[in-house]
Write a protein that holds these residues in place. Sequence first.
Motif, PDB file in Angstrom:
ATOM      1  N   VAL B 235       0.872  -1.181   0.000  1.00 57.55           N
ATOM      2  CA  VAL B 235       0.000   0.000   0.000  1.00 57.55           C
ATOM      3  C   VAL B 235       0.904   1.224   0.000  1.00 57.55           C
ATOM      4  O   VAL B 235       1.546   1.542   0.999  1.00 57.55           O
ATOM      5  CB  VAL B 235      -0.927   0.019   1.228  1.00 57.55           C
ATOM      6  N   GLN B 236       0.951   1.870  -1.158  1.00 53.75           N
ATOM      7  CA  GLN B 236       1.886   2.967  -1.377  1.00 53.75           C
ATOM      8  C   GLN B 236       1.093   4.282  -1.361  1.00 53.75           C
ATOM      9  O   GLN B 236      -0.010   4.332  -1.881  1.00 53.75           O
ATOM     10  CB  GLN B 236       2.528   2.713  -2.743  1.00 53.75           C
ATOM     11  N   ILE B 237       1.670   5.316  -0.760  1.00 50.93           N
ATOM     12  CA  ILE B 237       0.999   6.619  -0.724  1.00 50.93           C
ATOM     13  C   ILE B 237       1.714   7.545  -1.695  1.00 50.93           C
ATOM     14  O   ILE B 237       2.891   7.881  -1.502  1.00 50.93           O
ATOM     15  CB  ILE B 237       1.015   7.217   0.707  1.00 50.93           C
ATOM     16  N   LEU B 238       1.007   7.948  -2.750  1.00 54.81           N
ATOM     17  CA  LEU B 238       1.619   8.801  -3.770  1.00 54.81           C
ATOM     18  C   LEU B 238       1.854  10.206  -3.223  1.00 54.81           C
ATOM     19  O   LEU B 238       1.355  10.567  -2.153  1.00 54.81           O
ATOM     20  CB  LEU B 238       0.719   8.853  -5.009  1.00 54.81           C
ATOM     21  N   GLY B 239       2.603  10.990  -3.990  1.00 51.63           N
ATOM     22  CA  GLY B 239       2.969  12.335  -3.551  1.00 51.63           C
ATOM     23  C   GLY B 239       1.782  13.230  -3.251  1.00 51.63           C
ATOM     24  O   GLY B 239       1.865  14.121  -2.403  1.00 51.63           O
ATOM     25  N   ASP B 240       0.643  12.997  -3.918  1.00 52.28           N
ATOM     26  CA  ASP B 240      -0.548  13.814  -3.666  1.00 52.28           C
ATOM     27  C   ASP B 240      -1.443  13.219  -2.583  1.00 52.28           C
ATOM     28  O   ASP B 240      -2.559  13.678  -2.380  1.00 52.28           O
ATOM     29  CB  ASP B 240      -1.336  14.012  -4.966  1.00 52.28           C
ATOM     30  N   GLY B 241      -0.959  12.164  -1.911  1.00 49.17           N
ATOM     31  CA  GLY B 241      -1.715  11.565  -0.812  1.00 49.17           C
ATOM     32  C   GLY B 241      -2.637  10.430  -1.237  1.00 49.17           C
ATOM     33  O   GLY B 241      -3.336   9.864  -0.404  1.00 49.17           O
ATOM     34  N   THR B 242      -2.650  10.081  -2.530  1.00 52.79           N
ATOM     35  CA  THR B 242      -3.515   8.991  -2.980  1.00 52.79           C
ATOM     36  C   THR B 242      -2.919   7.639  -2.597  1.00 52.79           C
ATOM     37  O   THR B 242      -1.783   7.342  -2.955  1.00 52.79           O
ATOM     38  CB  THR B 242      -3.662   9.017  -4.521  1.00 52.79           C
ATOM     39  N   PRO B 243      -3.691   6.807  -1.877  1.00 51.69           N
ATOM     40  CA  PRO B 243      -3.196   5.448  -1.622  1.00 51.69           C
ATOM     41  C   PRO B 243      -3.398   4.577  -2.858  1.00 51.69           C
ATOM     42  O   PRO B 243      -4.430   4.662  -3.516  1.00 51.69           O
ATOM     43  CB  PRO B 243      -4.083   4.948  -0.477  1.00 51.69           C
ATOM     44  N   ILE B 244      -2.414   3.758  -3.163  1.00 53.71           N
ATOM     45  CA  ILE B 244      -2.545   2.814  -4.278  1.00 53.71           C
ATOM     46  C   ILE B 244      -2.037   1.462  -3.799  1.00 53.71           C
ATOM     47  O   ILE B 244      -0.981   1.385  -3.168  1.00 53.71           O
ATOM     48  CB  ILE B 244      -1.810   3.307  -5.543  1.00 53.71           C
ATOM     49  N   ILE B 245      -2.834   0.429  -4.052  1.00 52.60           N
ATOM     50  CA  ILE B 245      -2.401  -0.929  -3.698  1.00 52.60           C
ATOM     51  C   ILE B 245      -1.828  -1.575  -4.950  1.00 52.60           C
ATOM     52  O   ILE B 245      -2.494  -1.655  -5.984  1.00 52.60           O
ATOM     53  CB  ILE B 245      -3.557  -1.751  -3.107  1.00 52.60           C
ATOM     54  N   LEU B 246      -0.582  -1.984  -4.850  1.00 50.35           N
ATOM     55  CA  LEU B 246       0.128  -2.499  -6.024  1.00 50.35           C
ATOM     56  C   LEU B 246      -0.250  -3.961  -6.241  1.00 50.35           C
ATOM     57  O   LEU B 246      -0.340  -4.740  -5.297  1.00 50.35           O
ATOM     58  CB  LEU B 246       1.629  -2.321  -5.826  1.00 50.35           C
ATOM     59  N   MET B 247      -0.488  -4.298  -7.506  1.00 55.82           N
ATOM     60  CA  MET B 247      -1.031  -5.611  -7.832  1.00 55.82           C
ATOM     61  C   MET B 247      -0.038  -6.420  -8.673  1.00 55.82           C
ATOM     62  O   MET B 247       1.143  -6.155  -8.662  1.00 55.82           O
ATOM     63  CB  MET B 247      -2.398  -5.440  -8.496  1.00 55.82           C
ATOM     64  N   ARG B 248      -0.545  -7.409  -9.413  1.00 56.35           N
ATOM     65  CA  ARG B 248       0.340  -8.438  -9.990  1.00 56.35           C
ATOM     66  C   ARG B 248       1.329  -7.913 -11.036  1.00 56.35           C
ATOM     67  O   ARG B 248       2.400  -8.469 -11.185  1.00 56.35           O
ATOM     68  CB  ARG B 248      -0.504  -9.547 -10.623  1.00 56.35           C
ATOM     69  N   ASP B 249       0.948  -6.877 -11.792  1.00 60.09           N
ATOM     70  CA  ASP B 249       1.861  -6.323 -12.806  1.00 60.09           C
ATOM     71  C   ASP B 249       2.556  -5.063 -12.282  1.00 60.09           C
ATOM     72  O   ASP B 249       2.846  -4.136 -13.042  1.00 60.09           O
ATOM     73  CB  ASP B 249       1.106  -5.987 -14.099  1.00 60.09           C
ATOM     74  N   HIS B 250       2.833  -5.024 -10.996  1.00 57.30           N
ATOM     75  CA  HIS B 250       3.444  -3.851 -10.358  1.00 57.30           C
ATOM     76  C   HIS B 250       4.792  -3.506 -10.983  1.00 57.30           C
ATOM     77  O   HIS B 250       5.465  -4.371 -11.558  1.00 57.30           O
ATOM     78  CB  HIS B 250       3.613  -4.118  -8.867  1.00 57.30           C
ATOM     79  N   GLN B 251       5.174  -2.239 -10.828  1.00 59.42           N
ATOM     80  CA  GLN B 251       6.557  -1.895 -11.160  1.00 59.42           C
ATOM     81  C   GLN B 251       7.465  -2.668 -10.208  1.00 59.42           C
ATOM     82  O   GLN B 251       7.111  -2.894  -9.062  1.00 59.42           O
ATOM     83  CB  GLN B 251       6.785  -0.393 -10.971  1.00 59.42           C
ATOM     84  N   PRO B 252       8.648  -3.071 -10.694  1.00 53.84           N
ATOM     85  CA  PRO B 252       9.506  -3.893  -9.839  1.00 53.84           C
ATOM     86  C   PRO B 252      10.034  -3.143  -8.607  1.00 53.84           C
ATOM     87  O   PRO B 252      10.304  -3.761  -7.586  1.00 53.84           O
ATOM     88  CB  PRO B 252      10.649  -4.298 -10.766  1.00 53.84           C
ATOM     89  N   THR B 253      10.199  -1.820  -8.752  1.00 61.34           N
ATOM     90  CA  THR B 253      10.697  -1.029  -7.618  1.00 61.34           C
ATOM     91  C   THR B 253       9.833   0.216  -7.479  1.00 61.34           C
ATOM     92  O   THR B 253       9.177   0.639  -8.423  1.00 61.34           O
ATOM     93  CB  THR B 253      12.155  -0.577  -7.841  1.00 61.34           C
ATOM     94  N   GLY B 254       9.852   0.793  -6.284  1.00 63.49           N
ATOM     95  CA  GLY B 254       9.077   2.006  -6.055  1.00 63.49           C
ATOM     96  C   GLY B 254       9.785   2.923  -5.092  1.00 63.49           C
ATOM     97  O   GLY B 254      10.537   2.461  -4.227  1.00 63.49           O
ATOM     98  N   GLY B 255       9.546   4.221  -5.247  1.00 62.65           N
ATOM     99  CA  GLY B 255      10.194   5.206  -4.389  1.00 62.65           C
ATOM    100  C   GLY B 255       9.233   5.983  -3.515  1.00 62.65           C
ATOM    101  O   GLY B 255       9.646   6.902  -2.809  1.00 62.65           O
TER     102      GLY B 255
END
Lengths: 217, 291
Positions: B235-255
């Motif tokens: 469960v990643q929180i984007l810069g604008d505060g939007t939560p996004i749950i990463l699923m099966r085709d997710h990017q391999p890395t996240g910042g």
Amino acid sequence: MLPMPLIVPLGDRGLLVRFAETLDDEANSAAVSFARTLQATPPSGVVEVVPNLVSVLVRYDPARIGFAELRGEMQLQLLAGAGAALPGKPVQPIAVRYGGEDGPDLEEVAGASGLGADDFVARHSGADLRVLAIGFAPGFAYCGFHGDLPPLPRRGAVRPMVPAGTVLYAAGQTALTATPIPTGWHVIGRTDFINFHAGAEPPLSLVAGDSVRFMVS
Amino acid sequence: MTALARIRILRAAPLTTIQDAGRFGRLGSGIAASGPMDVFGWQSAGGGASGIEFTRAGLEFELMRGPLTVHVGGGRFHLRVNGDRLGWPARVGLVAGDRVGITPGRVGLYGYVRFSGEIDVPHVLGSRSTNTIAGLGGLEGRTLRAGDQLDILAGDTVAAPQPQPDSATDAPFRFLWGLHADLFGEAERRDFVSKTFHVSQRLDRMGVRLEDREGVFSAAQHLSLVSESVVPGDVQILGDGTPIILMRDHQPTGGYPRIATLLTPEINRFAQMRPGAALRFVPVSLKNAST
């Protein structure tokens, strides 16, 4: 000398060994070499080992090993000094067409670095760099560090798509795209070197820890 | 190898793809595993090692050459063969000329059609799964569309259908605190487990954005983190505060900072949630994760 790495869960089937909170040379080397050691002799129950910029993801099968036991195993390996040195592969030369249509941001990047385009290219090419990590997209290679160029933030705006073989620059690093991707990095050139071929095994030519040298095409 | 059978797609919902169990072990090359969005739904169908994952609007196909046994499951869709209504999940023997129509039912976003054989598309890096972000695998690395024809080959194994856990429950989603949970304030962590979120319209195989109507993360600081491996359920929180749950085709890395990671079984139930559905989260300890 780095402090003892932090070992934290990443979900119920992963564990992250983190060597630093910020990107630095020593932590990156330590992460990459630790990952290579684990890949060579994976502990029982480990299904995948993935080096990141300053950490290593260890994916495991919880039916075969639990987090606590695996963490203990990792600690033992770290204390034993696992991953002392990287075996050297030959330096991969990468011919780059700098500037112009291939690298529309080159002039601006050079200017922001206080250099003319030629000086920037001279400093950018010629030195041996390390592949710091693969991430973001298939074969996408972060290379660093450009010690004699000032770190530069990313662009304000994201380009919707750049092709495979684009040479990107930001934050004292160069990244190579191997598939079409959107990017907020500066586009300084193009290369015919593509670090991902889906039909090949292994699919990547360069992996974390390998060495590269950019050359003027 | 001679094809056992051939099907022709007559209608495919957006984001319909060929999947198998997944392309594991390639994160180091920058490639997520893909595989079924709802593994339990996939298993409820049974059948060969590869199959078609369709989305909410369903799927229609005809058997051009047969016979062929098809296995369907996942979510609760309506199934018709030559216009006759059948149950769900189901296993149906077809002969050439039969038409299968799958339309939306009461619940579910993803359903599966598997066969008593394998879909004749090449293995790419050890898997037939389509990775929609990398354009790999499946049929030419793309989603399926009307007019596509697929050959079915004799396969080695046909899995028996497994009972499907009830995905319609409104129980809170169990998670482990995430990699960066300690970077969030105490109020944000408390609100994350006490407030209600909603599934937004913006979802695909890469990730599902949530609506944060109560503004839990509206004041979230944009933190610059060194990118690290992502796993499904983060469960990643984007810069604008939007939560996004990463699923099966997710990017391999996240910042972006990750406050939580869903337990592996919960990812399947979450995948079936439709836009507008409300959800809550409950933390568990790793010892009690029982996955």
